[in-house]
Scaffold this motif. Structure first.
Motif, PDB file in Angstrom:
ATOM      1  N   UNK A 200       3.926  -3.624  -2.537  1.00 28.35           N
ATOM      2  CA  UNK A 200       4.947  -3.911  -1.497  1.00 28.35           C
ATOM      3  C   UNK A 200       4.307  -4.605  -0.281  1.00 28.35           C
ATOM      4  N   UNK A 201       3.204  -4.085   0.172  1.00 26.30           N
ATOM      5  CA  UNK A 201       2.592  -4.675   1.375  1.00 26.30           C
ATOM      6  C   UNK A 201       2.083  -6.083   1.078  1.00 26.30           C
ATOM      7  N   UNK A 202       1.582  -6.295  -0.159  1.00 30.01           N
ATOM      8  CA  UNK A 202       1.084  -7.640  -0.492  1.00 30.01           C
ATOM      9  C   UNK A 202       2.230  -8.647  -0.482  1.00 30.01           C
ATOM     10  N   UNK A 203       3.413  -8.248  -0.996  1.00 27.57           N
ATOM     11  CA  UNK A 203       4.566  -9.161  -0.991  1.00 27.57           C
ATOM     12  C   UNK A 203       4.988  -9.482   0.451  1.00 27.57           C
ATOM     13  N   UNK A 204       5.094  -8.431   1.274  1.00 29.26           N
ATOM     14  CA  UNK A 204       5.525  -8.644   2.668  1.00 29.26           C
ATOM     15  C   UNK A 204       4.506  -9.484   3.429  1.00 29.26           C
ATOM     16  N   UNK A 244      -8.763   5.851   3.352  1.00 22.25           N
ATOM     17  CA  UNK A 244      -8.121   7.167   3.307  1.00 22.25           C
ATOM     18  C   UNK A 244      -6.610   7.026   3.331  1.00 22.25           C
ATOM     19  N   UNK A 245      -5.906   8.119   3.034  1.00 20.30           N
ATOM     20  CA  UNK A 245      -4.444   8.186   3.131  1.00 20.30           C
ATOM     21  C   UNK A 245      -4.102   9.073   4.328  1.00 20.30           C
ATOM     22  N   UNK A 246      -3.839   8.461   5.469  1.00 24.04           N
ATOM     23  CA  UNK A 246      -3.674   9.244   6.690  1.00 24.04           C
ATOM     24  C   UNK A 246      -2.551  10.281   6.579  1.00 24.04           C
ATOM     25  N   UNK A 247      -1.449   9.906   5.928  1.00 18.27           N
ATOM     26  CA  UNK A 247      -0.321  10.832   5.826  1.00 18.27           C
ATOM     27  C   UNK A 247      -0.118  11.302   4.387  1.00 18.27           C
ATOM     28  N   UNK A 248      -0.041  12.604   4.228  1.00 14.31           N
ATOM     29  CA  UNK A 248       0.359  13.167   2.939  1.00 14.31           C
ATOM     30  C   UNK A 248       1.500  14.121   3.208  1.00 14.31           C
ATOM     31  N   UNK A 249       2.738  13.834   2.801  1.00 14.27           N
ATOM     32  CA  UNK A 249       3.112  12.709   1.943  1.00 14.27           C
ATOM     33  C   UNK A 249       3.228  11.381   2.694  1.00 14.27           C
ATOM     34  N   UNK A 250       3.338  10.299   1.929  1.00 19.16           N
ATOM     35  CA  UNK A 250       3.708   9.004   2.507  1.00 19.16           C
ATOM     36  C   UNK A 250       4.474   8.194   1.487  1.00 19.16           C
ATOM     37  N   UNK A 251       5.546   7.548   1.948  1.00 16.67           N
ATOM     38  CA  UNK A 251       6.351   6.674   1.088  1.00 16.67           C
ATOM     39  C   UNK A 251       6.571   5.339   1.773  1.00 16.67           C
ATOM     40  N   UNK A 252       6.071   5.160   2.986  1.00 15.85           N
ATOM     41  CA  UNK A 252       6.452   4.018   3.817  1.00 15.85           C
ATOM     42  C   UNK A 252       5.476   2.850   3.704  1.00 15.85           C
ATOM     43  N   UNK A 253       6.006   1.633   3.941  1.00 17.16           N
ATOM     44  CA  UNK A 253       5.159   0.501   4.321  1.00 17.16           C
ATOM     45  C   UNK A 253       5.593   0.135   5.737  1.00 17.16           C
ATOM     46  N   UNK A 254       4.639  -0.232   6.588  1.00 17.17           N
ATOM     47  CA  UNK A 254       4.966  -0.351   8.014  1.00 17.17           C
ATOM     48  C   UNK A 254       4.126  -1.421   8.679  1.00 17.17           C
TER      49      UNK A 254
END
Ligand code: ZN
Ligand code: ZN
Length: 411
Positions: A200-204, A244-254
């Motif tokens: 998703x982030x690569x497309x945006x 790292x994954x700062x937020x667990x859970x995470x579903x967002x692209x921002x």
């Protein structure tokens, strides 16, 4: 520990926090903050951290009864004070490459019965004192991670009609499912989830939109994106080189909106739980990036105090896309906690931007970030504006429009 919390999944959550959330490195120190009720998880984390080679694990606990004692018994001038010395120490620790793990789980409504003026003063004093440490977190100087623990007081808020043990069990299951530790190979399922978010982030990032336009019931909002903005989501690399994954859970692209190029009006689609108060049905109008009118059906006084904290509190620091079909949205629960609720819907955040959401963000000075449209504030507060009726178009600099979301899902 409550017997209704599955010890195997709790241990997996600790393992995921260390291996995915932090990617804690051999020899790295760890600073851990947690509610006292989350001690069973603190202990699991310390074990996984030392097994991963941690140098020193330092826990700092907060406690609901201690917090309430201040509101009941402290002298008035206590509410303009904060433990600045502690945050200075945290800032020093981060400068020496200490990783940061926060366990959340306090009752989000803990302060709802206290004097709102005192709550606001204490919050402001804390925000100001916390700035030296927060700066290093928002600038992503070290690997950090937030996870949640199902405390009884929080569980009773989310499941008010259940017996204590049932409420804790339900919240524990919801946290474990959202945190993707309800499968045998949780570490692998996180790697797959990160790959989806990266696509998703690569497309945006390939589109390089100049603005996003949101429409839905009560919402007609154009959010200019910062010059040189970059979309982030899932795992990302801190300035100390650790992914790292700062937020667990995470579903967002921002990414970072342009602090001076937001126009139109927007309504919230879920209540915002802010430091013990609930703010519901927010309606704001933006002019040249600044909120010029704000109201709420509940918590309007708190909202207006938040907007007055500083100039940047009236401007946006983050815009995030989350499909309505996200697991947290499908759970149908209101967690009264941003870590979860922000992952149920598209959201925006008032206040401080993330420097990592710029191309070469780690090389930009604060002045350059501001010139490119990045916002600065003592606060960063996410609130939900997405629903199954949200449409979003990406707008290119030449005016060309590309569908991004239709009816709350990726177009
Ligand atoms: Zn967000
Ligand atoms: Zn945010």
């Amino acid at each position: 520990m409550s017997a209704s919390i599955d010890p195997i999944k709790l241990d997996r959550l600790a393992e995921v926090a260390i291996k995915i959330g932090l990617q804690l490195q051999p020899g790295q120190d760890l600073l851990l903050t947690a509610p006292s009720a989350a001690l069973p998880l603190v202990r699991r984390i310390a074990e996984h951290a030392y097994k991963a080679g941690a140098g020193l694990v330092t826990p700092i606990l907060s406690d609901e009864a201690v917090t309430l004692a201040r509101y009941r018994f402290a002298p008035d001038d206590s509410f303009d004070r904060a433990a600045g010395w502690l945050y200075q120490g945290m800032s020093q620790a981060f400068a020496a490459n200490t990783a940061r793990l926060a366990i959340v789980g306090d009752n989000p409504m803990l302060l709802s019965g206290e004097d709102p003026a005192k709550v606001a003063r204490a919050s402001k004093a804390n925000s100001v004192a916390y700035q030296p440490a927060l700066e290093k977190i928002v600038n992503f100087e070290i690997n950090w991670n937030i996870i949640a623990y199902p405390t009884l007081s929080w569980a009773k808020l989310v499941f008010p009609n259940d017996e204590d043990d049932v409420a804790v069990a339900k919240l524990a299951d919801a946290i474990f499912a959202a945190s993707r530790v309800d499968t045998d190979d949780a570490v692998d399922s996180w790697r797959k989830h990160n790959a989806v978010l990266r696509s998703r982030t690569e497309w945006l990032n390939g589109q390089r939109f100049s603005a996003l336009h949101y429409s839905g019931p009560g919402t007609d909002l154009t959010v200019g994106l910062a010059d040189g903005h970059e979309w982030e989501g899932g795992a990302s690399t801190a300035r100390n080189g650790i992914t790292c994954n700062a937020n667990i859970p995470t579903e967002e692209v921002f990414t970072t909106p342009h602090a001076r190029r937001v126009t139109g009006h927007v309504v919230s689609t879920k209540p915002l739980s802010y430091q013990g108060s609930l703010i519901d049905n927010i309606e704001v109008r933006f002019d040249e990036g600044r909120i010029v009118a704000a109201k709420a059906s509940r918590g309007e006084e708190v909202l207006n105090k938040v907007l007055d904290i500083d100039e940047g509190a009236r401007r946006l620091g983050e815009v995030a896309l989350v499909p309505h079909s996200s697991p947290i949205s499908k759970s149908g629960l209101l967690f009264f906690n941003t870590l979860f609720d922000e992952n149920a819907a598209c959201h925006i955040a008032l206040g401080q931007c993330y420097s990592k959401c710029f191309v070469d963000g780690d090389k930009l000075t604060p002045e350059q970030i501001a010139a490119q449209g990045g916002n600065k504030s003592f606060i960063h507060i996410d609130w939900m504006i997405g629903s199954d009726q949200t449409d979003i178009d990406g707008i290119h600099a030449d005016g060309r429009r590309v569908p991004v979301f239709r009816k709350g899902e990726w177009a």
